[in-house]
Structures are given as structure tokens and as C-alpha cells.
Design a protein around this motif. Structure first.
Motif, PDB file in Angstrom:
ATOM      1  N   GLU A 116       0.842  -1.189   0.000  1.00 25.84           N
ATOM      2  CA  GLU A 116       0.000   0.000   0.000  1.00 25.84           C
ATOM      3  C   GLU A 116       0.878   1.241   0.000  1.00 25.84           C
ATOM      4  N   GLU A 117       0.434   2.292  -0.711  1.00 27.80           N
ATOM      5  CA  GLU A 117       1.209   3.517  -0.787  1.00 27.80           C
ATOM      6  C   GLU A 117       0.497   4.621  -0.036  1.00 27.80           C
ATOM      7  N   GLU A 118       1.295   5.505   0.589  1.00 32.02           N
ATOM      8  CA  GLU A 118       0.761   6.581   1.406  1.00 32.02           C
ATOM      9  C   GLU A 118       1.410   7.889   1.006  1.00 32.02           C
ATOM     10  N   GLN A 142       4.708  13.468  -1.485  1.00 30.83           N
ATOM     11  CA  GLN A 142       5.318  12.388  -2.251  1.00 30.83           C
ATOM     12  C   GLN A 142       4.629  11.076  -1.884  1.00 30.83           C
ATOM     13  N   LEU A 143       4.492  10.209  -2.852  1.00 33.37           N
ATOM     14  CA  LEU A 143       3.858   8.928  -2.627  1.00 33.37           C
ATOM     15  C   LEU A 143       4.899   7.933  -2.130  1.00 33.37           C
ATOM     16  N   LEU A 144       4.696   7.402  -0.921  1.00 33.19           N
ATOM     17  CA  LEU A 144       5.617   6.445  -0.318  1.00 33.19           C
ATOM     18  C   LEU A 144       4.938   5.092  -0.181  1.00 33.19           C
ATOM     19  N   ARG A 145       5.737   4.048  -0.107  1.00 35.40           N
ATOM     20  CA  ARG A 145       5.218   2.682   0.000  1.00 35.40           C
ATOM     21  C   ARG A 145       5.278   2.212   1.446  1.00 35.40           C
ATOM     22  N   ASP A 146       4.133   1.760   1.957  1.00 33.27           N
ATOM     23  CA  ASP A 146       4.082   1.192   3.301  1.00 33.27           C
ATOM     24  C   ASP A 146       4.722  -0.193   3.284  1.00 33.27           C
ATOM     25  N   THR A 192       7.155   5.087  -8.167  1.00 30.68           N
ATOM     26  CA  THR A 192       6.607   6.366  -8.607  1.00 30.68           C
ATOM     27  C   THR A 192       7.255   7.554  -7.916  1.00 30.68           C
ATOM     28  N   PHE A 193       8.144   7.285  -6.955  1.00 29.38           N
ATOM     29  CA  PHE A 193       8.759   8.373  -6.181  1.00 29.38           C
ATOM     30  C   PHE A 193       9.721   9.162  -7.064  1.00 29.38           C
TER      31      PHE A 193
END
Length: 234
Positions: free
Chosen positions: A6-8, A17-21, A47-48
Motif C-alpha cells: 500500500e502507498e501513502e 510524495q507517494l511512499l510505500r508502506d 513512482t517516487f
């Protein structure tokens, strides 16, 4: 709270910025280790995309890229640049000044560098004057001075905070504060090389820096050199 993959949204000041959990297992371990409820571990995903951040109070322009016309130098989750260089000699000078003021010396850990340089001929704060260096076989732009914040006033073992007026910031303010209020310790580095195959290094291999590598100064910043000479060359 999310599961694996999941991305946060991260909380970057300049833009989200979109980060990955990293998942519940990692989060559970981190919560037990830190005693912080509901904390999560995240990392950067495909995508970062983020680039080095200019500090407007430093007045340092981005360097030109010797290997590309693209001057958007990438950075991950670091504050302003991918690498921070500090000098053991400069730390010794700071601690000498702290002791003269009746304060306790600090460890290099307070400044959280990637690369620490030392040498018998290295003078305090001389790293300010460098513009390009080579460490081993890796070339770096010595770009922007690092203005220090209240994080340096937090003891790394007890996590106690001395406050905004705490040390070592108060002592740095007596001799390292520039116009704009920046109290500098360390230099931000940007790798100068761009790889042919993977964007990370020359040829087929990643460039690496090792403990004990020799440092060669390839070019000086004459403006910073003049400023350093007025303050520290005596």
C-alpha cells in the motif's frame, strides 16, 4: 495503516510524495522497538521522484552536471541533498569552543553525516572551500552548506532536547552564523558522475566509497575560500 504494497502520502514540505508502506509486520516490530503507537515504516516506490532542495538562505546555485544537461539531481528522503560531508577537524574546533564556554563537547552523531573526513593537514572548516572533490574514484560536487537545526540539540542516547537555545547551536551562532541566520556545519554533496547503463555510476558497476579512501580536491570555490580565509586561515 496499510498492508504490504500500500502507498501513502509523505509529508514533504515542498510537495507531497507517494511512499510505500512496508506492511504490518514491519510496523509491529517498529512500534515495539520505539514504544510509539501506530507508527509505520515506509520507503520510496517506483513512482517516487524528488530532487535536491535549494536552501534560499545559503545563496548556493546548483552545480552544472558534467555528464548530462539535466540539472535535476535526484534525492530520496534526505533533507536537501543525497550526501552530507563533515570534518573531524571542524568538530574538534567546535568542541574546543564549547569547552571554553563551559559546555560539554558533542559527538559527530549529532550532525548525522554520511561521510566524515579527517587528516593531519586538514584545517578546521576547510571543507567550506571545496567545490569539487574525488573520494576514491567517485567525484562529487561540494554544493551547499548545511544549516543546522534544533535536531543537533537532541542527545542521541537519552533523546533529551536542550531547546532552541541549546548546544551546540548557541556556540555555532558565535562564529558560524551567516547572513540569513544559517549556522553551518557540513557540506552537501551531489555525485558528479552519471552512469552509462543504470544512471548510478560509470560503466557497468556502481561507484563506491570506502572507509580509508583518499580525498583529492579538484576545484575550490573562490568565494567560499575567501570567506573562510577571513575567518579561519590565521
Amino acid at each position: 495503516a496499510g498492508s504490504n504494497g500500500e502507498e501513502e502520502d509523505g509529508d514533504e514540505k515542498e510537495e507531497p510524495q507517494l511512499l510505500r508502506d512496508c506492511g504490518d509486520n514491519a510496523a509491529g516490530w517498529l512500534q515495539r522497538a520505539t514504544n510509539i503507537t501506530n507508527c509505520r515504516l515506509v520507503n520510496i516506490g517506483e513512482t517516487f521522484e524528488r530532487f535536491v532542495k535549494i536552501n534560499p538562505h545559503q545563496g548556493e546555485e546548483l552545480p552544472s552536471n558534467n555528464y548530462s544537461n539535466n540539472c535535476n539531481f535526484p534525492v530520496s528522503l534526505a533533507d536537501e541533498a543525497p550526501y552530507l560531508l563533515t570534518s573531524q577537524t571542524s568538530l574538534e574546533d567546535l568542541n574546543r569552543r564549547l569547552l571554553l564556554r563551559g559546555k560539554s563537547p558533542v559527538e559527530m552523531r549529532r550532525f548525522r553525516p554520511n561521510i566524515v573526513v579527517s587528516g593531519r593537514e586538514l584545517r578546521p572548516w576547510e571543507e567550506d572551500t571545496w567545490k569539487r572533490i574525488r573520494i576514491g574514484n567517485v567525484e562529487f560536487h561540494v554544493w551547499q552548506r548545511c544549516g543546522r537545526c534544533v535536531m543537533t540539540a537532541i542527545d542521541r542516547d537519552s533523546l533529551e532536547r536542550n531547546g532552541c537555545g541549546g548546544e551546540p547551536l548557541a556556540t555555532l551562532s558565535t562564529f558560524r552564523e551567516r547572513e540569513g541566520g544559517q549556522r553551518n556545519f557540513g557540506m552537501h554533496l551531489i555525485p558528479a558522475m552519471k552512469g552509462d547503463d543504470d544512471g548510478n555510476g560509470p560503466g557497468n558497476s556502481l561507484p563506491e566509497v570506502f572507509v580509508g579512501d583518499k580525498i583529492e580536491v579538484l576545484e575550490y570555490d573562490e568565494n567560499r575560500r575567501a570567506e573562510w580565509s577571513m575567518s579561519f586561515s590565521q
